[in-house]
Design a protein around this motif. Structure first.
Motif, short mmCIF file in Angstrom:
data_model
loop_
_atom_site.label_atom_id
_atom_site.label_comp_id
_atom_site.label_asym_id
_atom_site.label_seq_id
_atom_site.Cartn_x
_atom_site.Cartn_y
_atom_site.Cartn_z
N LEU A 149 0.83 -1.20 0.00
CA LEU A 149 0.00 0.00 0.00
C LEU A 149 0.86 1.25 0.00
CD1 LEU A 149 -2.82 -0.98 2.54
CD2 LEU A 149 -3.03 -0.71 0.06
N LYS A 150 1.94 1.27 0.81
CA LYS A 150 2.81 2.44 0.84
C LYS A 150 3.49 2.65 -0.51
CE LYS A 150 3.37 4.80 3.67
NZ LYS A 150 2.63 6.03 3.97
N GLN A 151 3.88 1.53 -1.14
CA GLN A 151 4.51 1.65 -2.46
C GLN A 151 3.53 2.20 -3.47
OE1 GLN A 151 5.96 -2.31 -3.12
NE2 GLN A 151 7.97 -1.86 -2.25
N GLU A 152 2.27 1.79 -3.36
CA GLU A 152 1.26 2.30 -4.27
C GLU A 152 1.03 3.79 -4.04
OE1 GLU A 152 -2.16 -0.12 -3.75
OE2 GLU A 152 -1.39 -1.78 -4.96
N GLN A 153 1.07 4.20 -2.73
CA GLN A 153 0.86 5.61 -2.41
C GLN A 153 2.02 6.46 -2.94
OE1 GLN A 153 0.44 5.78 1.82
NE2 GLN A 153 -1.65 5.02 1.83
N LYS A 154 3.25 5.90 -2.93
CA LYS A 154 4.42 6.65 -3.32
C LYS A 154 4.93 6.20 -4.69
CE LYS A 154 5.86 7.48 1.47
NZ LYS A 154 6.94 7.35 2.46
N VAL A 155 4.04 6.13 -5.62
CA VAL A 155 4.43 5.77 -6.98
C VAL A 155 5.36 6.84 -7.53
CG1 VAL A 155 3.63 5.38 -9.33
CG2 VAL A 155 2.31 4.48 -7.40
N VAL A 156 6.51 6.43 -8.01
CA VAL A 156 7.50 7.37 -8.54
C VAL A 156 7.28 7.51 -10.04
CG1 VAL A 156 9.95 7.84 -8.81
CG2 VAL A 156 9.13 6.69 -6.76
N SER A 157 7.05 8.74 -10.48
CA SER A 157 6.79 9.00 -11.89
C SER A 157 8.10 8.97 -12.67
CB SER A 157 6.12 10.37 -12.05
OG SER A 157 7.00 11.40 -11.66
N PRO A 158 8.04 8.81 -13.99
CA PRO A 158 9.26 8.77 -14.81
C PRO A 158 10.14 10.01 -14.65
CG PRO A 158 7.39 7.96 -16.07
CD PRO A 158 6.84 8.49 -14.78
N ILE A 159 9.52 11.18 -14.52
CA ILE A 159 10.32 12.40 -14.41
C ILE A 159 11.05 12.45 -13.05
CG2 ILE A 159 8.57 13.97 -13.40
CD1 ILE A 159 9.59 16.07 -15.44
N GLU A 160 10.44 11.88 -12.01
CA GLU A 160 11.10 11.82 -10.70
C GLU A 160 12.29 10.85 -10.75
OE1 GLU A 160 8.01 12.53 -7.18
OE2 GLU A 160 7.27 11.07 -8.64
N LYS A 161 12.12 9.74 -11.48
CA LYS A 161 13.23 8.79 -11.65
C LYS A 161 14.38 9.45 -12.40
CE LYS A 161 10.34 4.61 -11.68
NZ LYS A 161 9.85 3.48 -12.51
N PHE A 162 14.04 10.20 -13.43
CA PHE A 162 15.07 10.91 -14.20
C PHE A 162 15.80 11.92 -13.32
CE2 PHE A 162 16.59 14.39 -16.85
CZ PHE A 162 17.27 13.71 -17.85
N ALA A 163 15.05 12.67 -12.52
CA ALA A 163 15.65 13.67 -11.62
C ALA A 163 16.57 13.00 -10.61
CB ALA A 163 14.55 14.46 -10.92
N LYS A 164 16.14 11.85 -10.10
CA LYS A 164 16.94 11.11 -9.12
C LYS A 164 18.25 10.65 -9.72
CE LYS A 164 17.35 9.05 -5.05
NZ LYS A 164 17.41 9.82 -3.78
N SER A 165 18.20 10.19 -10.96
CA SER A 165 19.42 9.69 -11.62
C SER A 165 20.38 10.82 -11.98
CB SER A 165 19.05 8.90 -12.88
OG SER A 165 18.47 9.76 -13.85
#
Length: 350
Positions: free
Chosen positions: A57-73
């Motif tokens: 449930l927590k993972q579903e609540q904190k779904v990481v969008s593609p742009i957030e993944k790009f920013a993280k990388s």
């Protein structure tokens, strides 16, 4: 075969009865332990299942969008603060220096960019392409995105955005401070994403987001329209995502440490003044004024004299003024002495 108590001596009868009672007690004790083990295993299994459900449930609540993944990388690639020019970093990692007072403008399809009185063409691909604008200290930048949204970026800021938005939503990622005048499109909500699962959802509005990495708070101020601010709290056992709706004249401030959002109502016009080339402050405490100047001019203020916790100041600075003029304005406004050391870039307040 059971023992015949009639033919046994009295002493043996007593010993035998004691051993039988001890054996029965031991058997009952073992049975109780077995039941307790079974209950413990069952409880542990239920707990594991419960934890598994909570994690999902927590993972579903904190779904990481593609742009957030790009920013993280790409989060470590932010040494732009030391440079002297605004930079547009294209999806192929080519960096373009942006001249002062230049608007980075995209066409409707997002593959053509007008910058520095020239046109840059980007090849279309099936995968989403992200461009990045980096704004150093002492500079500002303006963008016109493919959907018509206007963006102003303040000093020390970074904006990541797709060259063209998807068919369902519009998302950008901000570090620093930005003002957004969002082109209205009810079918495609506009999201400003920031670190720690903080986001602002809008349809068409004018608002300011300040989310500098080193700041203790993230704030969103609304000048026109309506926005929804949300923040997914950290930790496995944390509560659901915090959300609040802002109306014009409201500010939402997220305390990163306490993980709380506080809303206030005030005149927010001054928070938007920097996009027009000046900093305006109205009834602000001195530390807050100095924080803004620290970030824009990349200087440190050293206070030998403690500022009054209740005294407030009002005034304005032109953002193209040099530091000496800023120092004189501060002295005239506060009545304090400001000594600027150009070599160390420190301003001492006496």
């Amino acid at each position: 075969m059971y023992p015949n108590f009639k033919i046994l001596p009295e002493k043996d009868k007593t010993n035998l009865k004691a051993r039988i009672a001890e054996s029965i007690a031991l058997e009952k004790q073992q049975a109780r332990r077995k039941r307790l083990r079974t209950i413990s295993w069952s409880a542990a299994a239920v707990l594991c299942i419960g934890l598994g459900v909570m994690v999902v449930l927590k993972q579903e609540q904190k779904v990481v969008s593609p742009i957030e993944k790009f920013a993280k990388s790409n989060e470590k690639e932010t040494f732009f603060e030391k440079s002297g020019q605004v930079q547009l970093v294209l999806s192929n990692q080519e960096a373009v220096n942006v001249s002062d007072s230049t608007t980075i403008a995209y066409n409707a399809s997002g593959n053509k960019i007008n910058v520095n009185s020239k046109q840059i063409e980007q090849k279309k691909t099936l995968e989403t392409q992200y461009n990045t604008v980096l704004v150093p200290y002492g500079k500002r930048a303006q963008l016109s995105l493919a959907d018509g949204t206007q963006v102003w970026l303040n000093s020390g800021s970074k904006l990541i955005y797709p060259t063209a938005f998807s068919s369902t939503s519009r998302e950008v990622y901000l570090e620093g401070e930005g003002i957004f005048d969002v082109a209205h499109n009810e079918a495609k909500p506009f999201y400003v994403k920031a670190a720690n699962h903080y986001s602002v959802r809008v349809l068409g509005t004018l608002f300011n987001v300040s989310c500098y990495t080193k700041d203790a708070k993230v704030s969103t101020a609304l000048l026109r329209g309506k926005v929804q601010v949300s923040y997914a709290k950290k930790g496995l056992f944390s509560a659901d995502t915090l959300q609040t709706i802002l109306k014009p004249g409201m500010i939402a401030a997220l305390d990163k440490k306490r993980e709380t959002i506080k809303t206030t109502t005030q005149n927010v016009e001054s928070l938007f003044s920097w996009r027009k080339g000046y900093y305006e402050f109205s009834q602000e405490k001195l530390p807050l004024v100095l924080d803004k100047l620290t970030r824009y001019y990349n200087v440190d203020f050293v206070m030998n004299k403690k500022a009054s916790p209740t005294e407030t100041y009002s005034g304005a600075f032109k953002l193209n003024d040099d530091l000496e003029k800023v120092v004189k304005t501060l002295e005239a406004t506060t009545g304090l002495e400001f000594v600027y050391d150009a070599e160390t870039r420190k301003i001492t307040i006496n």
